[in-house]
Design a protein around this motif. Sequence first.
Motif, PDB file in Angstrom:
ATOM      1  N   ASP A 194     -29.459  86.492  -5.536  1.00  9.86           N
ATOM      2  CA  ASP A 194     -29.921  87.507  -6.490  1.00  9.86           C
ATOM      3  C   ASP A 194     -29.205  87.422  -7.838  1.00  9.86           C
ATOM      4  O   ASP A 194     -29.251  88.337  -8.631  1.00  9.86           O
ATOM      5  CB  ASP A 194     -29.753  88.903  -5.895  1.00  9.86           C
ATOM      6  CG  ASP A 194     -28.300  89.225  -5.566  1.00  9.86           C
ATOM      7  OD1 ASP A 194     -27.502  88.274  -5.405  1.00  9.86           O
ATOM      8  OD2 ASP A 194     -27.958  90.403  -5.466  1.00  9.86           O
ATOM      9  N   LYS A 195     -28.564  86.283  -8.102  1.00  9.54           N
ATOM     10  CA  LYS A 195     -27.791  86.119  -9.333  1.00  9.54           C
ATOM     11  C   LYS A 195     -28.186  84.828 -10.053  1.00  9.54           C
ATOM     12  O   LYS A 195     -28.772  83.933  -9.475  1.00  9.54           O
ATOM     13  CB  LYS A 195     -26.310  86.072  -9.001  1.00  9.54           C
ATOM     14  CG  LYS A 195     -25.813  87.334  -8.331  1.00  9.54           C
ATOM     15  CD  LYS A 195     -24.312  87.333  -8.264  1.00  9.54           C
ATOM     16  CE  LYS A 195     -23.692  88.559  -7.691  1.00  9.54           C
ATOM     17  NZ  LYS A 195     -24.468  89.548  -7.076  1.00  9.54           N
ATOM     18  N   ILE A 196     -27.840  84.761 -11.313  1.00 12.83           N
ATOM     19  CA  ILE A 196     -27.995  83.526 -12.073  1.00 12.83           C
ATOM     20  C   ILE A 196     -26.840  82.616 -11.682  1.00 12.83           C
ATOM     21  O   ILE A 196     -25.687  83.034 -11.682  1.00 12.83           O
ATOM     22  CB  ILE A 196     -27.988  83.794 -13.583  1.00 12.83           C
ATOM     23  CG1 ILE A 196     -29.207  84.624 -13.965  1.00 12.83           C
ATOM     24  CG2 ILE A 196     -27.940  82.491 -14.364  1.00 12.83           C
ATOM     25  CD1 ILE A 196     -29.211  85.089 -15.387  1.00 12.83           C
ATOM     26  N   GLU A 204     -37.325  77.972 -11.147  1.00 13.96           N
ATOM     27  CA  GLU A 204     -37.450  77.863  -9.698  1.00 13.96           C
ATOM     28  C   GLU A 204     -36.186  77.220  -9.153  1.00 13.96           C
ATOM     29  O   GLU A 204     -35.416  76.616  -9.901  1.00 13.96           O
ATOM     30  CB  GLU A 204     -38.672  77.036  -9.318  1.00 13.96           C
ATOM     31  CG  GLU A 204     -38.643  75.625  -9.880  1.00 13.96           C
ATOM     32  CD  GLU A 204     -39.938  74.885  -9.632  1.00 13.96           C
ATOM     33  OE1 GLU A 204     -39.864  73.774  -9.097  1.00 13.96           O
ATOM     34  OE2 GLU A 204     -41.000  75.419  -9.968  1.00 13.96           O
ATOM     35  N   GLN A 205     -35.992  77.337  -7.871  1.00 15.35           N
ATOM     36  CA  GLN A 205     -34.792  76.769  -7.260  1.00 15.35           C
ATOM     37  C   GLN A 205     -34.865  75.253  -7.344  1.00 15.35           C
ATOM     38  O   GLN A 205     -35.785  74.633  -6.829  1.00 15.35           O
ATOM     39  CB  GLN A 205     -34.661  77.215  -5.813  1.00 15.35           C
ATOM     40  CG  GLN A 205     -33.385  76.724  -5.180  1.00 15.35           C
ATOM     41  CD  GLN A 205     -33.212  77.251  -3.770  1.00 15.35           C
ATOM     42  OE1 GLN A 205     -33.987  78.061  -3.305  1.00 15.35           O
ATOM     43  NE2 GLN A 205     -32.188  76.792  -3.102  1.00 15.35           N
ATOM     44  N   ALA A 206     -33.906  74.636  -8.028  1.00 13.92           N
ATOM     45  CA  ALA A 206     -33.899  73.191  -8.201  1.00 13.92           C
ATOM     46  C   ALA A 206     -32.851  72.518  -7.323  1.00 13.92           C
ATOM     47  O   ALA A 206     -32.933  71.328  -7.083  1.00 13.92           O
ATOM     48  CB  ALA A 206     -33.648  72.845  -9.659  1.00 13.92           C
ATOM     49  N   ALA A 207     -31.870  73.257  -6.864  1.00 16.37           N
ATOM     50  CA  ALA A 207     -30.814  72.682  -6.030  1.00 16.37           C
ATOM     51  C   ALA A 207     -31.131  72.934  -4.557  1.00 16.37           C
ATOM     52  O   ALA A 207     -31.549  74.015  -4.187  1.00 16.37           O
ATOM     53  CB  ALA A 207     -29.468  73.307  -6.390  1.00 16.37           C
ATOM     54  N   PRO A 208     -30.918  71.931  -3.719  1.00 19.15           N
ATOM     55  CA  PRO A 208     -31.122  72.152  -2.290  1.00 19.15           C
ATOM     56  C   PRO A 208     -30.016  73.040  -1.730  1.00 19.15           C
ATOM     57  O   PRO A 208     -28.948  73.168  -2.342  1.00 19.15           O
ATOM     58  CB  PRO A 208     -31.040  70.741  -1.704  1.00 19.15           C
ATOM     59  CG  PRO A 208     -30.194  69.992  -2.672  1.00 19.15           C
ATOM     60  CD  PRO A 208     -30.490  70.583  -4.024  1.00 19.15           C
ATOM     61  N   PRO A 209     -30.234  73.664  -0.592  1.00 18.76           N
ATOM     62  CA  PRO A 209     -29.184  74.489   0.011  1.00 18.76           C
ATOM     63  C   PRO A 209     -27.934  73.644   0.282  1.00 18.76           C
ATOM     64  O   PRO A 209     -28.042  72.486   0.688  1.00 18.76           O
ATOM     65  CB  PRO A 209     -29.798  74.962   1.327  1.00 18.76           C
ATOM     66  CG  PRO A 209     -31.267  74.804   1.149  1.00 18.76           C
ATOM     67  CD  PRO A 209     -31.455  73.667   0.209  1.00 18.76           C
ATOM     68  N   PHE A 210     -26.776  74.190  -0.008  1.00 24.30           N
ATOM     69  CA  PHE A 210     -25.530  73.472   0.258  1.00 24.30           C
ATOM     70  C   PHE A 210     -24.417  74.455   0.567  1.00 24.30           C
ATOM     71  O   PHE A 210     -24.548  75.651   0.350  1.00 24.30           O
ATOM     72  CB  PHE A 210     -25.136  72.562  -0.909  1.00 24.30           C
ATOM     73  CG  PHE A 210     -24.859  73.292  -2.194  1.00 24.30           C
ATOM     74  CD1 PHE A 210     -23.610  73.816  -2.462  1.00 24.30           C
ATOM     75  CD2 PHE A 210     -25.860  73.435  -3.137  1.00 24.30           C
ATOM     76  CE1 PHE A 210     -23.355  74.480  -3.642  1.00 24.30           C
ATOM     77  CE2 PHE A 210     -25.612  74.103  -4.327  1.00 24.30           C
ATOM     78  CZ  PHE A 210     -24.357  74.626  -4.578  1.00 24.30           C
ATOM     79  N   GLU A 211     -23.316  73.923   1.058  1.00 24.10           N
ATOM     80  CA  GLU A 211     -22.133  74.724   1.383  1.00 24.10           C
ATOM     81  C   GLU A 211     -20.907  73.989   0.872  1.00 24.10           C
ATOM     82  O   GLU A 211     -20.756  72.791   1.069  1.00 24.10           O
ATOM     83  CB  GLU A 211     -22.035  74.903   2.900  1.00 24.10           C
ATOM     84  CG  GLU A 211     -20.865  75.743   3.340  1.00 24.10           C
ATOM     85  CD  GLU A 211     -20.861  75.951   4.843  1.00 24.10           C
ATOM     86  OE1 GLU A 211     -19.828  75.619   5.452  1.00 24.10           O
ATOM     87  OE2 GLU A 211     -21.867  76.442   5.381  1.00 24.10           O
ATOM     88  N   LEU A 212     -20.049  74.710   0.161  1.00 27.59           N
ATOM     89  CA  LEU A 212     -18.793  74.174  -0.361  1.00 27.59           C
ATOM     90  C   LEU A 212     -17.663  75.085   0.081  1.00 27.59           C
ATOM     91  O   LEU A 212     -17.897  76.195   0.551  1.00 27.59           O
ATOM     92  CB  LEU A 212     -18.834  74.096  -1.890  1.00 27.59           C
ATOM     93  CG  LEU A 212     -19.922  73.218  -2.502  1.00 27.59           C
ATOM     94  CD1 LEU A 212     -19.955  73.414  -4.003  1.00 27.59           C
ATOM     95  CD2 LEU A 212     -19.670  71.754  -2.166  1.00 27.59           C
ATOM     96  N   ALA A 213     -16.431  74.647  -0.099  1.00 31.03           N
ATOM     97  CA  ALA A 213     -15.267  75.479   0.207  1.00 31.03           C
ATOM     98  C   ALA A 213     -14.679  76.010  -1.093  1.00 31.03           C
ATOM     99  O   ALA A 213     -14.565  75.273  -2.068  1.00 31.03           O
ATOM    100  CB  ALA A 213     -14.224  74.665   0.962  1.00 31.03           C
ATOM    101  N   ASP A 214     -14.324  77.303  -1.096  1.00 30.83           N
ATOM    102  CA  ASP A 214     -13.673  77.864  -2.282  1.00 30.83           C
ATOM    103  C   ASP A 214     -12.188  77.498  -2.257  1.00 30.83           C
ATOM    104  O   ASP A 214     -11.725  76.755  -1.386  1.00 30.83           O
ATOM    105  CB  ASP A 214     -13.918  79.366  -2.398  1.00 30.83           C
ATOM    106  CG  ASP A 214     -13.212  80.186  -1.339  1.00 30.83           C
ATOM    107  OD1 ASP A 214     -12.424  79.636  -0.550  1.00 30.83           O
ATOM    108  OD2 ASP A 214     -13.456  81.409  -1.294  1.00 30.83           O
TER     109      ASP A 214
END
Length: 78
Positions: free
Chosen positions: A68-70, A45-55
């Motif tokens: 839809d990916k691992i 199940e999703q264990a990480a909360p939603p987040f945003e990072l910079a590439d």
Amino acid sequence: MKAKPSLAIQFLALILATSALAHHPGADLDKMMDSAERFFQAIDEQAAPPFELADADGRAVRLSDFSDKIVVLYFMTR
């Protein structure tokens, strides 16, 4: 009679594919990984909360971009 090179290549590919399949843990993958990898955690199940990072180019990357990916997360500290 000379054997065709393509037949020899096909035979070799069959032998290599068969040996690769023989070593796959199949349904016991989680059990095998748990015993072989110190930090392995099977999470269904999703264990990480939603987040945003910079590439590397400064563009925003969100966890939801990979829904839809691992996803493997690794955070390194100094």
